[in-house]
Design an enzyme around this catalytic site. Sequence first.
Site, mmCIF file in Angstrom:
data_model
loop_
_atom_site.group_PDB
_atom_site.id
_atom_site.type_symbol
_atom_site.label_atom_id
_atom_site.label_comp_id
_atom_site.label_asym_id
_atom_site.label_seq_id
_atom_site.Cartn_x
_atom_site.Cartn_y
_atom_site.Cartn_z
ATOM 1 C CG HIS A 1 -5.956 0.130 4.938
ATOM 2 N ND1 HIS A 1 -4.830 -0.631 5.052
ATOM 3 C CD2 HIS A 1 -6.697 -0.157 6.049
ATOM 4 C CE1 HIS A 1 -4.865 -1.349 6.160
ATOM 5 N NE2 HIS A 1 -6.001 -1.081 6.783
ATOM 6 C CD GLU B 1 -2.830 -1.217 2.410
ATOM 7 O OE1 GLU B 1 -2.669 -0.377 3.337
ATOM 8 O OE2 GLU B 1 -3.724 -2.086 2.438
#
Length: 333
Positions: A285, A267
């Site tokens: 997220h 990420e």
Amino acid sequence: MMSKAKVLITPQASFGKFSQAEEILRENGIEPVFPPYPHPLTENQLLEVIAPFDALIFGLELLTERVFEKAKNLKVVSKHGVGVDNVDIEAATRRGIVVTNAPGSNENAVAELTIAFLFMLTRHVVQLHEDLRKKQWGKMVGMELEGKILGVVGTGRIGKRVAKKAMALDMRVLGYDLVPDQELASHPQFQYTDLEQLLQTSDFVTLHLPLNEKTRKLINRERLALMKRTAFLINTARGGIVDEKALYDVLKEGRIAGAALDVFSQEPPFDNPILELPNVITTPHIGADTREAVRNMDEVSAKNVILVLQGKPPLHSVNFHLLQKEDVHESSS
């Protein structure tokens, strides 16, 4: 604390926005400091700034052995959330650093996002929204959730919440967990089964497990092959639980209907080809990003720091008991 302690707080965009956590820290003689970098910090950025701090409130940063080696004054690292798979627990424990977290603080937020994904997938919300912005008045036939089967992989705090919300929508729920929840097991709409049967039977599979060596790539190519072609996969837990290359292949080839992903193995996932697939909904997220959850995480993560720096047990910790054992051993030797 003889002198004023300092805590580095990396989730600076959200911390204190919906709570009085900064003031609470100051009232307890702890100075909150925010880094000159956006969250999450890289390892090198952490190495540049961590040395003078007594405590760290962190989010998605990787806390490696190198970071702990540099942080000579560090006594506690407090997760602004729940999962601590981004922390080298053994390295922290060797250096006497308490690792704390905030279980329960964001469980409802993540559960609600999971349910939102169910509706978005079945009613083609994202695609129809984009079509309308392009002045395309198209229709897509969706499906209702009532009577469908939701497979919940992991029935801890979040998975249990998801199961209850799904049953309130008149869905049937299958669960898989090494430690069954007796309250869920007694519900007439719920049934525990093994993972393979859950994958074969469910119309939707949602993941709610911590990431560790046992769960890493648990949903692999072989297990994805068990899912129905009409089924959807939802992941609001950790990206590493899924073999993303295998998931990309089955989605591209239409061997499952689609997926909704809030988490990724790397990420941000800007180079991940999954982002290019039309049958995938992705979010950055955001599972814990509600005002209520952020407030809860602020307060618990701050309280954990205060307690440890005062020489008291934290509210929640993954290694405090190990450090206590070491203290007992050292004092008796």
